[in-house]
Write a protein that holds these residues in place. Structure first.
Motif, PDB file in Angstrom:
ATOM      1  N   MET A  82       0.821  -1.209   0.000  1.00 30.57           N
ATOM      2  CA  MET A  82       0.000   0.000   0.000  1.00 30.57           C
ATOM      3  C   MET A  82       0.856   1.260   0.000  1.00 30.57           C
ATOM      4  SD  MET A  82      -3.207  -0.312  -0.349  1.00 30.57           S
ATOM      5  CE  MET A  82      -3.587   1.380   0.113  1.00 30.57           C
ATOM      6  N   HIS A  83       2.030   1.203   0.573  1.00 31.73           N
ATOM      7  CA  HIS A  83       2.911   2.371   0.637  1.00 31.73           C
ATOM      8  C   HIS A  83       3.189   2.892  -0.778  1.00 31.73           C
ATOM      9  CE1 HIS A  83       6.205   4.766   2.525  1.00 31.73           C
ATOM     10  NE2 HIS A  83       6.732   4.664   1.310  1.00 31.73           N
ATOM     11  N   ASP A  84       3.668   2.020  -1.648  1.00 35.24           N
ATOM     12  CA  ASP A  84       3.994   2.442  -3.013  1.00 35.24           C
ATOM     13  C   ASP A  84       2.756   2.857  -3.794  1.00 35.24           C
ATOM     14  OD1 ASP A  84       6.642   1.940  -2.524  1.00 35.24           O
ATOM     15  OD2 ASP A  84       6.625  -0.069  -3.395  1.00 35.24           O
ATOM     16  N   ARG A  85       1.651   2.169  -3.553  1.00 37.82           N
ATOM     17  CA  ARG A  85       0.433   2.483  -4.308  1.00 37.82           C
ATOM     18  C   ARG A  85      -0.103   3.867  -3.944  1.00 37.82           C
ATOM     19  NH1 ARG A  85      -1.990  -2.363  -6.579  1.00 37.82           N
ATOM     20  NH2 ARG A  85      -0.546  -4.084  -6.217  1.00 37.82           N
ATOM     21  N   VAL A  86      -0.030   4.215  -2.665  1.00 40.21           N
ATOM     22  CA  VAL A  86      -0.499   5.536  -2.237  1.00 40.21           C
ATOM     23  C   VAL A  86       0.389   6.630  -2.823  1.00 40.21           C
ATOM     24  CG1 VAL A  86      -0.733   7.067  -0.237  1.00 40.21           C
ATOM     25  CG2 VAL A  86      -1.659   4.741  -0.151  1.00 40.21           C
ATOM     26  N   LEU A  87       1.699   6.441  -2.746  1.00 43.15           N
ATOM     27  CA  LEU A  87       2.605   7.461  -3.281  1.00 43.15           C
ATOM     28  C   LEU A  87       2.453   7.586  -4.798  1.00 43.15           C
ATOM     29  CD1 LEU A  87       5.873   6.942  -1.207  1.00 43.15           C
ATOM     30  CD2 LEU A  87       3.997   8.558  -0.837  1.00 43.15           C
ATOM     31  N   ALA A  88       2.226   6.457  -5.487  1.00 44.81           N
ATOM     32  CA  ALA A  88       2.018   6.516  -6.934  1.00 44.81           C
ATOM     33  C   ALA A  88       0.739   7.275  -7.268  1.00 44.81           C
ATOM     34  CB  ALA A  88       1.965   5.100  -7.502  1.00 44.81           C
ATOM     35  N   ALA A  89      -0.309   7.067  -6.484  1.00 44.23           N
ATOM     36  CA  ALA A  89      -1.568   7.792  -6.707  1.00 44.23           C
ATOM     37  C   ALA A  89      -1.366   9.290  -6.499  1.00 44.23           C
ATOM     38  CB  ALA A  89      -2.650   7.258  -5.768  1.00 44.23           C
ATOM     39  N   CYS A  90      -0.599   9.649  -5.499  1.00 40.00           N
ATOM     40  CA  CYS A  90      -0.321  11.066  -5.251  1.00 40.00           C
ATOM     41  C   CYS A  90       0.473  11.673  -6.415  1.00 40.00           C
ATOM     42  CB  CYS A  90       0.452  11.235  -3.943  1.00 40.00           C
ATOM     43  SG  CYS A  90      -0.518  10.848  -2.455  1.00 40.00           S
ATOM     44  N   ARG A  91       1.446  10.928  -6.914  1.00 47.56           N
ATOM     45  CA  ARG A  91       2.228  11.433  -8.046  1.00 47.56           C
ATOM     46  C   ARG A  91       1.334  11.647  -9.270  1.00 47.56           C
ATOM     47  NH1 ARG A  91       6.114   7.752  -6.068  1.00 47.56           N
ATOM     48  NH2 ARG A  91       5.441   6.163  -7.568  1.00 47.56           N
ATOM     49  N   ARG A  92       0.412  10.706  -9.501  1.00 47.94           N
ATOM     50  CA  ARG A  92      -0.493  10.876 -10.637  1.00 47.94           C
ATOM     51  C   ARG A  92      -1.393  12.089 -10.455  1.00 47.94           C
ATOM     52  NH1 ARG A  92      -0.141   5.129 -10.707  1.00 47.94           N
ATOM     53  NH2 ARG A  92      -1.792   4.894  -9.152  1.00 47.94           N
ATOM     54  N   ALA A  93      -1.645  12.445  -9.183  1.00 49.53           N
ATOM     55  CA  ALA A  93      -2.464  13.635  -8.905  1.00 49.53           C
ATOM     56  C   ALA A  93      -1.626  14.913  -8.934  1.00 49.53           C
ATOM     57  CB  ALA A  93      -3.144  13.485  -7.542  1.00 49.53           C
ATOM     58  N   GLY A  94      -0.308  14.779  -9.110  1.00 52.40           N
ATOM     59  CA  GLY A  94       0.546  15.944  -9.306  1.00 52.40           C
ATOM     60  C   GLY A  94       1.234  16.465  -8.062  1.00 52.40           C
ATOM     61  N   PHE A  95       1.355  15.649  -7.022  1.00 53.99           N
ATOM     62  CA  PHE A  95       2.043  16.145  -5.825  1.00 53.99           C
ATOM     63  C   PHE A  95       2.728  15.010  -5.076  1.00 53.99           C
ATOM     64  CE2 PHE A  95      -1.967  14.697  -4.097  1.00 53.99           C
ATOM     65  CZ  PHE A  95      -1.680  14.271  -2.810  1.00 53.99           C
ATOM     66  N   GLN A  96       3.605  15.428  -4.177  1.00 54.63           N
ATOM     67  CA  GLN A  96       4.269  14.524  -3.252  1.00 54.63           C
ATOM     68  C   GLN A  96       3.838  14.938  -1.847  1.00 54.63           C
ATOM     69  OE1 GLN A  96       6.376  12.036  -4.123  1.00 54.63           O
ATOM     70  NE2 GLN A  96       7.039  11.396  -2.075  1.00 54.63           N
ATOM     71  N   PRO A  97       3.387  14.019  -0.987  1.00 54.25           N
ATOM     72  CA  PRO A  97       2.984  14.417   0.372  1.00 54.25           C
ATOM     73  C   PRO A  97       4.087  15.201   1.074  1.00 54.25           C
ATOM     74  CG  PRO A  97       2.331  12.152  -0.037  1.00 54.25           C
ATOM     75  CD  PRO A  97       3.186  12.565  -1.208  1.00 54.25           C
ATOM     76  N   SER A  98       3.674  16.212   1.831  1.00 53.02           N
ATOM     77  CA  SER A  98       4.651  17.084   2.490  1.00 53.02           C
ATOM     78  C   SER A  98       5.481  16.340   3.524  1.00 53.02           C
ATOM     79  CB  SER A  98       3.925  18.264   3.153  1.00 53.02           C
ATOM     80  OG  SER A  98       3.026  17.786   4.154  1.00 53.02           O
ATOM     81  N   SER A  99       4.889  15.349   4.167  1.00 52.82           N
ATOM     82  CA  SER A  99       5.627  14.521   5.123  1.00 52.82           C
ATOM     83  C   SER A  99       4.888  13.193   5.273  1.00 52.82           C
ATOM     84  CB  SER A  99       5.767  15.208   6.485  1.00 52.82           C
ATOM     85  OG  SER A  99       4.495  15.348   7.103  1.00 52.82           O
ATOM     86  N   LEU A 100       5.623  12.180   5.714  1.00 53.90           N
ATOM     87  CA  LEU A 100       5.050  10.856   5.869  1.00 53.90           C
ATOM     88  C   LEU A 100       5.270  10.340   7.280  1.00 53.90           C
ATOM     89  CD1 LEU A 100       6.317   9.089   2.595  1.00 53.90           C
ATOM     90  CD2 LEU A 100       4.058  10.077   2.989  1.00 53.90           C
ATOM     91  N   MET A 101       4.222   9.791   7.881  1.00 51.48           N
ATOM     92  CA  MET A 101       4.333   9.081   9.149  1.00 51.48           C
ATOM     93  C   MET A 101       3.968   7.624   8.876  1.00 51.48           C
ATOM     94  SD  MET A 101       2.328   9.584  12.779  1.00 51.48           S
ATOM     95  CE  MET A 101       3.330  10.985  13.255  1.00 51.48           C
ATOM     96  N   GLU A 102       4.931   6.733   8.970  1.00 54.22           N
ATOM     97  CA  GLU A 102       4.691   5.327   8.676  1.00 54.22           C
ATOM     98  C   GLU A 102       4.143   4.606   9.904  1.00 54.22           C
ATOM     99  OE1 GLU A 102       7.970   3.321   6.897  1.00 54.22           O
ATOM    100  OE2 GLU A 102       8.207   4.795   5.293  1.00 54.22           O
ATOM    101  N   VAL A 103       3.081   3.844   9.685  1.00 52.90           N
ATOM    102  CA  VAL A 103       2.402   3.121  10.765  1.00 52.90           C
ATOM    103  C   VAL A 103       2.198   1.674  10.317  1.00 52.90           C
ATOM    104  CG1 VAL A 103       0.320   2.963  12.172  1.00 52.90           C
ATOM    105  CG2 VAL A 103       1.250   5.197  11.583  1.00 52.90           C
ATOM    106  N   GLY A 104       2.521   0.723  11.182  1.00 48.17           N
ATOM    107  CA  GLY A 104       2.503  -0.682  10.806  1.00 48.17           C
ATOM    108  C   GLY A 104       1.136  -1.292  10.643  1.00 48.17           C
ATOM    109  N   GLU A 105       0.162  -0.876  11.429  1.00 49.77           N
ATOM    110  CA  GLU A 105      -1.152  -1.512  11.401  1.00 49.77           C
ATOM    111  C   GLU A 105      -2.209  -0.541  10.905  1.00 49.77           C
ATOM    112  OE1 GLU A 105      -1.831  -2.896  15.340  1.00 49.77           O
ATOM    113  OE2 GLU A 105      -0.486  -4.617  15.130  1.00 49.77           O
ATOM    114  N   THR A 106      -3.184  -1.077  10.172  1.00 49.32           N
ATOM    115  CA  THR A 106      -4.245  -0.240   9.605  1.00 49.32           C
ATOM    116  C   THR A 106      -5.054   0.443  10.697  1.00 49.32           C
ATOM    117  OG1 THR A 106      -4.388  -1.684   7.676  1.00 49.32           O
ATOM    118  CG2 THR A 106      -6.260  -0.242   8.103  1.00 49.32           C
ATOM    119  N   ALA A 107      -5.377  -0.306  11.764  1.00 44.10           N
ATOM    120  CA  ALA A 107      -6.152   0.297  12.853  1.00 44.10           C
ATOM    121  C   ALA A 107      -5.401   1.469  13.463  1.00 44.10           C
ATOM    122  CB  ALA A 107      -6.460  -0.757  13.915  1.00 44.10           C
TER     123      ALA A 107
END
Length: 295
Positions: A202-227
């Motif tokens: 999901m990490h790569d898929r989310v970033l790829a979707a953002c790139r297709r929308a024309g931006f890079q998230p300003s910052s990332l907080m990585e979290v191991g579990e969906t909940a």
């Protein structure tokens, strides 16, 4: 050594106390029944019946053997039923791992359905796992099945598409866009993102979707579990992009908002390419039906 056939013959005669009726019940000739009883008595070294021209009765030893014989026959029948259940996939043990985004809607439904329809199957279920760990677990034999996001390039793993899920935005409930019926992903440019770890598909898929929308998230907080990811969004640490099925994890302090971009991810069922047990095949069918019902 006693044979099960002899034990069955003995029980029939013990219950009928008549060679003719016992032979008819067993669908054998009376001389064959008599011969088997004599052989059993010879093998055990003790008389089991008192015989006369008109009467057949159990000896004391025979009465004792009846109890053991009934247990032996019952156990043999139980073992035979169990083997039949294993052969038809109605019994066995199946271990399944689920990625985090399938843990909250699909896993509970699968557990309920298997328990109701296949009560002879024992399941080992684990949720909130990452795709790389599930692939490794399949190869190591830890899991018989895994629900994950794609396994391209793994020839030893077979996959079946379960469903394609639209991505939705997760926003804190107080976010200015939280009340919208839908938003563009581009409207989240400049927002900090809470995201699954870099090892997650999901990490790569989310970033790829953002790139297709024309931006890079300003910052990332990585979290191991969906909940935990959803909880961090609720706490105001950022926004997130998740498959629509995560909406089953409802929190009053977050809003799930559809995005206008046509972004989706595939959910697949993975198993061993070399084949599987009947129980695994039965559970695979249940998972496929459950995923279809949730679409």
């Amino acid at each position: 050594m006693m044979e099960l056939r002899q034990i069955r013959y003995f029980l029939a005669l013990a219950e009928e106390c008549h060679f003719g009726r016992a032979a008819a019940r067993l669908h054998v000739a009376q001389p064959a029944l008599s011969q088997q009883i004599k052989q059993l008595e010879k093998d055990l070294g003790i008389a089991l019946f008192v015989r006369s021209t008109r009467h057949v009765a159990l000896t004391e030893a025979g009465r004792h053997l009846v109890e053991h014989a009934r247990l032996l026959v019952a156990e043999e029948e139980r073992a035979r039923r169990h083997m039949t259940e294993l052969a038809t996939g109605r019994a066995g043990r199946v271990s399944i791992g689920f990625i985090g985004t399938a843990t909250y809607d699909l896993l509970p439904r699968v557990a309920r359905t298997v328990h109701a329809r296949l009560p002879g199957i024992t399941m080992d279920l684990r949720g909130e796992l990452l795709t790389p760990d599930l692939v490794e677990g399949l190869r190591a034999g830890t899991y018989d099945l895994a629900v994950l996001r794609g396994t391209a390039g793994h020839e030893d793993i077979r996959t079946t598409l379960l469903r394609s899920e639209s991505l939705v935005a997760v926003l804190p409930s107080h976010h200015p866009l939280a009340g919208r019926p839908s938003i563009s992903l581009k409207s989240l440019a400049g927002e900090p993102f809470v995201i699954h770890p870099a090892r997650s598909s999901m990490h790569d898929r989310v970033l790829a979707a953002c790139r297709r929308a024309g931006f890079q998230p300003s910052s990332l907080m990585e979290v191991g579990e969906t909940a935990t990811l959803v909880v961090f969004v609720a706490a105001g640490h950022g926004v997130a992009l998740v498959p629509a099925s995560v909406q089953s994890l409802s929190l009053g302090s977050v809003a799930y908002v559809p995005i206008t971009e046509n972004e989706s991810v595939d959910l697949v069922l993975a198993g061993h390419a070399r084949g599987s047990t009947p129980a695994v095949e039965q559970v695979s069918s249940v998972i496929e039906r459950c995923a279809h019902d949730l679409e």
